[in-house]
Design a protein around this motif. Structure first.
Motif, PDB file in Angstrom:
ATOM      1  N   VAL A  39       0.843  -1.192   0.000  1.00  0.00           N
ATOM      2  CA  VAL A  39       0.000   0.000   0.000  1.00  0.00           C
ATOM      3  C   VAL A  39       0.878   1.241   0.000  1.00  0.00           C
ATOM      4  O   VAL A  39       1.886   1.312   0.715  1.00  0.00           O
ATOM      5  CB  VAL A  39      -0.942   0.008   1.224  1.00  0.00           C
ATOM      6  N   THR A  40       0.519   2.195  -0.830  1.00  0.00           N
ATOM      7  CA  THR A  40       1.253   3.462  -0.928  1.00  0.00           C
ATOM      8  C   THR A  40       0.325   4.605  -0.545  1.00  0.00           C
ATOM      9  O   THR A  40      -0.669   4.850  -1.236  1.00  0.00           O
ATOM     10  CB  THR A  40       1.774   3.691  -2.355  1.00  0.00           C
ATOM     11  N   PRO A  41       0.605   5.288   0.559  1.00  0.00           N
ATOM     12  CA  PRO A  41      -0.251   6.411   0.964  1.00  0.00           C
ATOM     13  C   PRO A  41      -0.290   7.489  -0.111  1.00  0.00           C
ATOM     14  O   PRO A  41       0.682   7.734  -0.821  1.00  0.00           O
ATOM     15  CB  PRO A  41       0.409   6.921   2.241  1.00  0.00           C
ATOM     16  N   GLU A  42      -1.453   8.133  -0.228  1.00  0.00           N
ATOM     17  CA  GLU A  42      -1.651   9.207  -1.181  1.00  0.00           C
ATOM     18  C   GLU A  42      -1.924  10.503  -0.417  1.00  0.00           C
ATOM     19  O   GLU A  42      -2.268  10.473   0.769  1.00  0.00           O
ATOM     20  CB  GLU A  42      -2.839   8.873  -2.103  1.00  0.00           C
ATOM     21  N   PRO A  43      -1.760  11.650  -1.068  1.00  0.00           N
ATOM     22  CA  PRO A  43      -2.075  12.913  -0.396  1.00  0.00           C
ATOM     23  C   PRO A  43      -3.521  12.893   0.146  1.00  0.00           C
ATOM     24  O   PRO A  43      -4.444  12.474  -0.554  1.00  0.00           O
ATOM     25  CB  PRO A  43      -1.905  13.952  -1.508  1.00  0.00           C
ATOM     26  N   GLY A  44      -3.665  13.324   1.379  1.00  0.00           N
ATOM     27  CA  GLY A  44      -4.991  13.339   1.987  1.00  0.00           C
ATOM     28  C   GLY A  44      -5.290  12.125   2.839  1.00  0.00           C
ATOM     29  O   GLY A  44      -6.246  12.137   3.628  1.00  0.00           O
ATOM     30  N   ASP A  45      -4.493  11.056   2.709  1.00  0.00           N
ATOM     31  CA  ASP A  45      -4.692   9.873   3.542  1.00  0.00           C
ATOM     32  C   ASP A  45      -4.286  10.165   4.981  1.00  0.00           C
ATOM     33  O   ASP A  45      -3.337  10.926   5.227  1.00  0.00           O
ATOM     34  CB  ASP A  45      -3.852   8.689   3.031  1.00  0.00           C
ATOM     35  N   ARG A  46      -4.971   9.541   5.920  1.00  0.00           N
ATOM     36  CA  ARG A  46      -4.519   9.571   7.303  1.00  0.00           C
ATOM     37  C   ARG A  46      -3.856   8.233   7.593  1.00  0.00           C
ATOM     38  O   ARG A  46      -4.484   7.177   7.431  1.00  0.00           O
ATOM     39  CB  ARG A  46      -5.669   9.813   8.272  1.00  0.00           C
ATOM     40  N   VAL A  47      -2.617   8.278   8.022  1.00  0.00           N
ATOM     41  CA  VAL A  47      -1.858   7.049   8.269  1.00  0.00           C
ATOM     42  C   VAL A  47      -1.570   6.922   9.753  1.00  0.00           C
ATOM     43  O   VAL A  47      -1.095   7.859  10.394  1.00  0.00           O
ATOM     44  CB  VAL A  47      -0.536   7.052   7.471  1.00  0.00           C
ATOM     45  N   ILE A  48      -1.874   5.744  10.299  1.00  0.00           N
ATOM     46  CA  ILE A  48      -1.594   5.435  11.698  1.00  0.00           C
ATOM     47  C   ILE A  48      -0.598   4.285  11.732  1.00  0.00           C
ATOM     48  O   ILE A  48      -0.864   3.209  11.188  1.00  0.00           O
ATOM     49  CB  ILE A  48      -2.876   5.062  12.458  1.00  0.00           C
ATOM     50  N   ASP A  49       0.549   4.517  12.346  1.00  0.00           N
ATOM     51  CA  ASP A  49       1.601   3.506  12.451  1.00  0.00           C
ATOM     52  C   ASP A  49       1.368   2.694  13.729  1.00  0.00           C
ATOM     53  O   ASP A  49       1.435   3.228  14.838  1.00  0.00           O
ATOM     54  CB  ASP A  49       2.964   4.186  12.494  1.00  0.00           C
ATOM     55  N   ALA A  50       1.090   1.403  13.572  1.00  0.00           N
ATOM     56  CA  ALA A  50       0.868   0.532  14.731  1.00  0.00           C
ATOM     57  C   ALA A  50       2.161   0.186  15.452  1.00  0.00           C
ATOM     58  O   ALA A  50       2.121  -0.415  16.536  1.00  0.00           O
ATOM     59  CB  ALA A  50       0.156  -0.747  14.294  1.00  0.00           C
ATOM     60  N   ARG A  51       3.289   0.524  14.872  1.00  0.00           N
ATOM     61  CA  ARG A  51       4.605   0.353  15.499  1.00  0.00           C
ATOM     62  C   ARG A  51       4.856  -1.075  15.975  1.00  0.00           C
ATOM     63  O   ARG A  51       5.365  -1.311  17.064  1.00  0.00           O
ATOM     64  CB  ARG A  51       4.760   1.336  16.661  1.00  0.00           C
ATOM     65  N   GLY A  52       4.463  -2.013  15.134  1.00  0.00           N
ATOM     66  CA  GLY A  52       4.700  -3.406  15.454  1.00  0.00           C
ATOM     67  C   GLY A  52       3.731  -4.000  16.452  1.00  0.00           C
ATOM     68  O   GLY A  52       3.886  -5.154  16.875  1.00  0.00           O
ATOM     69  N   GLY A  53       2.741  -3.229  16.847  1.00  0.00           N
ATOM     70  CA  GLY A  53       1.735  -3.729  17.785  1.00  0.00           C
ATOM     71  C   GLY A  53       0.648  -4.510  17.069  1.00  0.00           C
ATOM     72  O   GLY A  53       0.813  -4.956  15.929  1.00  0.00           O
ATOM     73  N   TYR A  54      -0.471  -4.643  17.742  1.00  0.00           N
ATOM     74  CA  TYR A  54      -1.576  -5.444  17.208  1.00  0.00           C
ATOM     75  C   TYR A  54      -2.685  -4.545  16.675  1.00  0.00           C
ATOM     76  O   TYR A  54      -3.054  -3.537  17.294  1.00  0.00           O
ATOM     77  CB  TYR A  54      -2.142  -6.355  18.290  1.00  0.00           C
ATOM     78  N   ILE A  55      -3.206  -4.923  15.516  1.00  0.00           N
ATOM     79  CA  ILE A  55      -4.383  -4.281  14.935  1.00  0.00           C
ATOM     80  C   ILE A  55      -5.516  -5.294  15.054  1.00  0.00           C
ATOM     81  O   ILE A  55      -5.482  -6.347  14.406  1.00  0.00           O
ATOM     82  CB  ILE A  55      -4.145  -3.883  13.472  1.00  0.00           C
ATOM     83  N   ALA A  56      -6.488  -5.014  15.898  1.00  0.00           N
ATOM     84  CA  ALA A  56      -7.528  -5.992  16.228  1.00  0.00           C
ATOM     85  C   ALA A  56      -8.915  -5.426  15.934  1.00  0.00           C
ATOM     86  O   ALA A  56      -9.090  -4.201  15.839  1.00  0.00           O
ATOM     87  CB  ALA A  56      -7.434  -6.374  17.710  1.00  0.00           C
ATOM     88  N   PRO A  57      -9.897  -6.302  15.806  1.00  0.00           N
ATOM     89  CA  PRO A  57     -11.270  -5.796  15.685  1.00  0.00           C
ATOM     90  C   PRO A  57     -11.668  -5.059  16.951  1.00  0.00           C
ATOM     91  O   PRO A  57     -11.232  -5.406  18.050  1.00  0.00           O
ATOM     92  CB  PRO A  57     -12.096  -7.070  15.483  1.00  0.00           C
ATOM     93  N   GLY A  58     -12.474  -4.035  16.810  1.00  0.00           N
ATOM     94  CA  GLY A  58     -12.920  -3.267  17.959  1.00  0.00           C
ATOM     95  C   GLY A  58     -13.651  -4.132  18.962  1.00  0.00           C
ATOM     96  O   GLY A  58     -14.348  -5.087  18.606  1.00  0.00           O
ATOM     97  N   PHE A  59     -13.510  -3.804  20.219  1.00  0.00           N
ATOM     98  CA  PHE A  59     -14.152  -4.565  21.290  1.00  0.00           C
ATOM     99  C   PHE A  59     -15.631  -4.173  21.398  1.00  0.00           C
ATOM    100  O   PHE A  59     -15.976  -2.988  21.355  1.00  0.00           O
ATOM    101  CB  PHE A  59     -13.445  -4.311  22.619  1.00  0.00           C
TER     102      PHE A  59
END
Length: 395
Positions: A39-59
């Motif tokens: 994936v390549t971010p484009e102008p206007g995208d909001r990018v969140i770096d998980a920094r090697g953590g976990y991306i999980a479904p919302g509780f």
């Protein structure tokens, strides 16, 4: 809505963890899940770096009364929004506001406020619908519920309530009461989750209740009969029925206090992650310091004491609701009960979504589903909460 991209994370799917992935969201839904280098971010995208953590479904918290010093029974928009925003800080992206036994005036006020709060809830967990906990409960198993308001189900009464509040999505009832089976059939007809709660029922009574539409058990073990004697004979109670009826789903308050480590392991072993949801049952003391508090509305609620990570009646004779948050439940199941992280997360996301009939759009990270996402680190400390593509909280 801007495109939202979460990168550099370990994505928790229903049965596995995928490392080094990115999640792309657009218009409140998950658009793609792919390797981070794809994936390549484009102008206007909001990018969140998980920094090697976990991306999980919302509780998803399917049973919660309050938090942050607020209770839904306060009957104000401020309280509803305060609870929703408090729990969002701990990874909850959607919740089911839950009532207590109360006056008719208070109950109908909650219905009105729920609608108003839903329209202006921009920064808190999504309000999925209402859960009525009572007033049709056993006096012997009332727990912290105010016994002055306990009743027996009458069609003309609960029928009027159901017509007044189409937002009701679950109702907890003691099924041994006269009229409760008929009520279960009516709830099933309307597509409302009928749940066994605050009950002194024996096994056979729960079996009949299940046949009548009661498919779920509210806070298993709490305010619920177990093996008992009647006329010198032993009878299995509601707890045993939860295990013997394979199709029965359950919820547990996995704060490490309401149920000890051994019982958490027992529930997981015999009901499994697909039939066990985690719930906070949190009262207004969640996210607050220890000390005196109130269970229920500030006007008519019961005084309680918060200490040792739980709310208690002032005489310390019983618990009076939890002060847990959803991240604490997942940590407890992993750290104390030894449940794999994938399954503990499922018990806090996909399983409650399935029980509530919402799994077509919530509960897992899949393309096309709502962008309900929580990012946490290796200690299950929440750093970002996203509900339907909106960032509700980030450190």
């Amino acid at each position: 809505m801007e495109r939202l991209i979460l990168t550099n994370g370990n994505v928790i799917r229903p049965t596995r963890i995928e490392s080094g992935m990115a999640v792309v969201c657009r218009n409140g839904r998950i658009e793609r899940i792919l390797p981070g280098n794809g994936v390549t971010p484009e102008p206007g995208d909001r990018v969140i770096d998980a920094r090697g953590g976990y991306i999980a479904p919302g509780f998803i918290d399917m049973h919660v009364h309050g938090g942050g010093g607020h209770d839904f029974m306060d009957g104000t928009v401020e309280a509803f929004l305060g609870v929703a925003e408090t729990h969002a800080r701990y990874g909850t992206t959607a919740l089911v506001p839950t009532t207590l036994t109360c006056t008719d005036e208070e109950l109908y006020r909650v219905f009105e406020v729920f609608r108003e709060a839903g329209r202006c809830n921009k920064r808190g967990a999504r309000l999925l619908g209402l859960h009525l906990e009572g007033p049709y409960f056993s006096h012997r198993q009332s727990g912290a519920q105010d016994p002055h308001y306990l009743k027996t189900p009458r069609r003309e009464e609960y029928g009027t309530i159901l017509e007044a509040a189409p937002e009701i999505i679950r109702w907890s009832v003691a099924p041994e009461l006269d009229g409760a089976l008929e009520m279960g059939r009516e709830l099933r007809r309307r597509g409302i989750l009928a749940s066994v709660a605050h009950t002194d029922a024996v096994y056979d009574e729960v079996v009949r209740a299940h046949e009548a539409g009661y498919t779920h058990m509210t806070h298993l073990y709490s305010a619920m009969s177990s093996v008992t004697r009647r006329n010198a004979r032993r009878y299995a109670g509601a707890v045993e029925a939860a295990y013997l009826i394979d199709a029965m789903t359950v919820e547990i308050i996995a704060d490490g206090v309401h149920l000890p480590e051994a019982l958490l392991r027992f529930v997981y072993k015999f009901k499994g992650a697909d039939r066990t949801a985690l719930c906070t049952d949190a009262m207004r003391g969640a996210g607050m310091p220890d000390g005196e508090s109130v269970l229920g509305s500030l006007r008519n609620g019961r005084r309680v004491l918060i200490e040792e990570g739980v709310a208690k009646l002032p005489d310390r004779s019983a618990f009076a609701g939890s002060v847990a948050t959803t991240d604490r439940l997942v940590r407890t199941m992993v750290g104390a009960a030894g449940v794999p992280l994938v399954e503990a997360v499922r018990m806090m996301s996909l399983t409650p979504a399935r029980i509530l009939g919402l799994d077509a759009r919530k509960g897992s990270l899949d393309e096309g589903k709502d962008a309900d996402i929580v990012v946490f680190d290796s200690r299950i400390h929440v750093v970002t909460t996203i509900s339907e593509g909106h960032v509700l909280y980030t450190e």
